[in-house]
Scaffold this motif. Sequence first.
Motif, PDB file in Angstrom:
ATOM      1  N   GLY A  57       0.668  -1.249  -0.273  1.00 53.78           N
ATOM      2  CA  GLY A  57      -0.159   0.255  -0.542  1.00 53.78           C
ATOM      3  C   GLY A  57       0.512   1.331   0.213  1.00 53.78           C
ATOM      4  O   GLY A  57       2.167   1.680   0.093  1.00 53.78           O
ATOM      5  N   SER A  58      -0.038   2.567  -0.711  1.00 52.91           N
ATOM      6  CA  SER A  58       0.508   3.663  -0.064  1.00 52.91           C
ATOM      7  C   SER A  58      -0.553   4.768   0.521  1.00 52.91           C
ATOM      8  O   SER A  58      -1.696   4.095   0.651  1.00 52.91           O
ATOM      9  CB  SER A  58       1.715   4.143  -1.199  1.00 52.91           C
ATOM     10  OG  SER A  58       0.162   4.507  -2.233  1.00 52.91           O
ATOM     11  N   GLU A  59       0.707   5.718   1.958  1.00 51.47           N
ATOM     12  CA  GLU A  59      -0.522   6.992   1.518  1.00 51.47           C
ATOM     13  C   GLU A  59      -0.065   8.289   0.840  1.00 51.47           C
ATOM     14  O   GLU A  59       1.134   8.360   1.349  1.00 51.47           O
ATOM     15  CB  GLU A  59      -0.908   6.721   2.816  1.00 51.47           C
ATOM     16  CG  GLU A  59      -2.080   7.155   3.825  1.00 51.47           C
ATOM     17  CD  GLU A  59      -2.481   7.611   5.210  1.00 51.47           C
ATOM     18  OE1 GLU A  59      -2.973   8.202   5.874  1.00 51.47           O
ATOM     19  OE2 GLU A  59      -2.031   6.539   5.376  1.00 51.47           O
ATOM     20  N   SER A  60      -0.722   8.965   0.574  1.00 52.57           N
ATOM     21  CA  SER A  60      -0.198  10.574   0.943  1.00 52.57           C
ATOM     22  C   SER A  60      -0.713  11.402   2.729  1.00 52.57           C
ATOM     23  O   SER A  60      -1.958  10.901   2.307  1.00 52.57           O
ATOM     24  CB  SER A  60      -1.233  11.190  -0.557  1.00 52.57           C
ATOM     25  OG  SER A  60      -0.638  12.044  -1.032  1.00 52.57           O
ATOM     26  N   VAL A  61      -0.003  12.064   2.789  1.00 48.40           N
ATOM     27  CA  VAL A  61      -0.555  12.299   4.267  1.00 48.40           C
ATOM     28  C   VAL A  61      -0.050  13.987   3.827  1.00 48.40           C
ATOM     29  O   VAL A  61       0.993  14.414   3.289  1.00 48.40           O
ATOM     30  CB  VAL A  61       0.870  11.736   4.949  1.00 48.40           C
ATOM     31  CG1 VAL A  61       0.276  12.752   6.230  1.00 48.40           C
ATOM     32  CG2 VAL A  61       0.722  10.848   5.436  1.00 48.40           C
ATOM     33  N   PRO A  62      -1.785  15.063   3.960  1.00 47.17           N
ATOM     34  CA  PRO A  62      -1.659  16.046   4.208  1.00 47.17           C
ATOM     35  C   PRO A  62      -1.436  16.960   4.675  1.00 47.17           C
ATOM     36  O   PRO A  62      -1.009  17.052   6.173  1.00 47.17           O
ATOM     37  CB  PRO A  62      -3.249  16.553   3.570  1.00 47.17           C
ATOM     38  CG  PRO A  62      -4.059  15.527   4.171  1.00 47.17           C
ATOM     39  CD  PRO A  62      -2.245  14.544   3.870  1.00 47.17           C
ATOM     40  N   VAL A  63      -0.062  18.047   4.129  1.00 48.18           N
ATOM     41  CA  VAL A  63       0.401  19.148   5.641  1.00 48.18           C
ATOM     42  C   VAL A  63       0.292  20.012   5.260  1.00 48.18           C
ATOM     43  O   VAL A  63       0.212  20.473   3.739  1.00 48.18           O
ATOM     44  CB  VAL A  63       1.959  18.795   5.720  1.00 48.18           C
ATOM     45  CG1 VAL A  63       2.580  19.872   6.295  1.00 48.18           C
ATOM     46  CG2 VAL A  63       2.387  17.376   5.483  1.00 48.18           C
ATOM     47  N   VAL A  64       0.280  21.127   5.915  1.00 47.67           N
ATOM     48  CA  VAL A  64      -0.708  22.579   5.037  1.00 47.67           C
ATOM     49  C   VAL A  64       0.650  23.511   5.468  1.00 47.67           C
ATOM     50  O   VAL A  64       0.754  23.675   7.383  1.00 47.67           O
ATOM     51  CB  VAL A  64      -1.905  23.114   6.022  1.00 47.67           C
ATOM     52  CG1 VAL A  64      -1.483  25.127   6.148  1.00 47.67           C
ATOM     53  CG2 VAL A  64      -2.852  22.601   5.448  1.00 47.67           C
ATOM     54  N   VAL A  65       0.950  24.653   5.039  1.00 48.86           N
ATOM     55  CA  VAL A  65       2.348  25.274   5.743  1.00 48.86           C
ATOM     56  C   VAL A  65       1.516  26.809   5.531  1.00 48.86           C
ATOM     57  O   VAL A  65       1.427  26.324   4.789  1.00 48.86           O
ATOM     58  CB  VAL A  65       4.174  24.945   4.431  1.00 48.86           C
ATOM     59  CG1 VAL A  65       4.559  26.008   5.372  1.00 48.86           C
ATOM     60  CG2 VAL A  65       4.473  23.356   4.501  1.00 48.86           C
ATOM     61  N   GLU A  66       1.755  27.485   6.765  1.00 51.51           N
ATOM     62  CA  GLU A  66       1.462  28.677   7.085  1.00 51.51           C
ATOM     63  C   GLU A  66       2.167  29.775   7.500  1.00 51.51           C
ATOM     64  O   GLU A  66       3.982  29.212   7.096  1.00 51.51           O
ATOM     65  CB  GLU A  66       1.272  29.135   8.365  1.00 51.51           C
ATOM     66  CG  GLU A  66      -0.255  28.127   7.636  1.00 51.51           C
ATOM     67  CD  GLU A  66      -1.448  27.908   9.575  1.00 51.51           C
ATOM     68  OE1 GLU A  66      -3.262  28.286   9.105  1.00 51.51           O
ATOM     69  OE2 GLU A  66      -1.010  28.007  10.332  1.00 51.51           O
TER      70      GLU A  66
END
Length: 66
Positions: A57-66
């Motif tokens: 499997g695989s997963e895409s982890v969202p990250v918000v940079v402010e």
Amino acid sequence: MEIILAIDGVYDSMGRKVEGKERIRVTLRDKGYGELEWECSGVPAGVYFILLRWAGGSESVPVVVE
């Protein structure tokens, strides 16, 4: 069972690879849980995705940079 985790890199919202795995640290915990830390200083504000891969499997982890 040991889980082998591969960090593919960091991608922007357009799917362009903006950084490799060098500044990402993953600390695995019990039962497949863990912590992911990205040293993102110098990266413009926006939404990014860290792509993780493992056997099956695989997963895409969202990250918000402010």
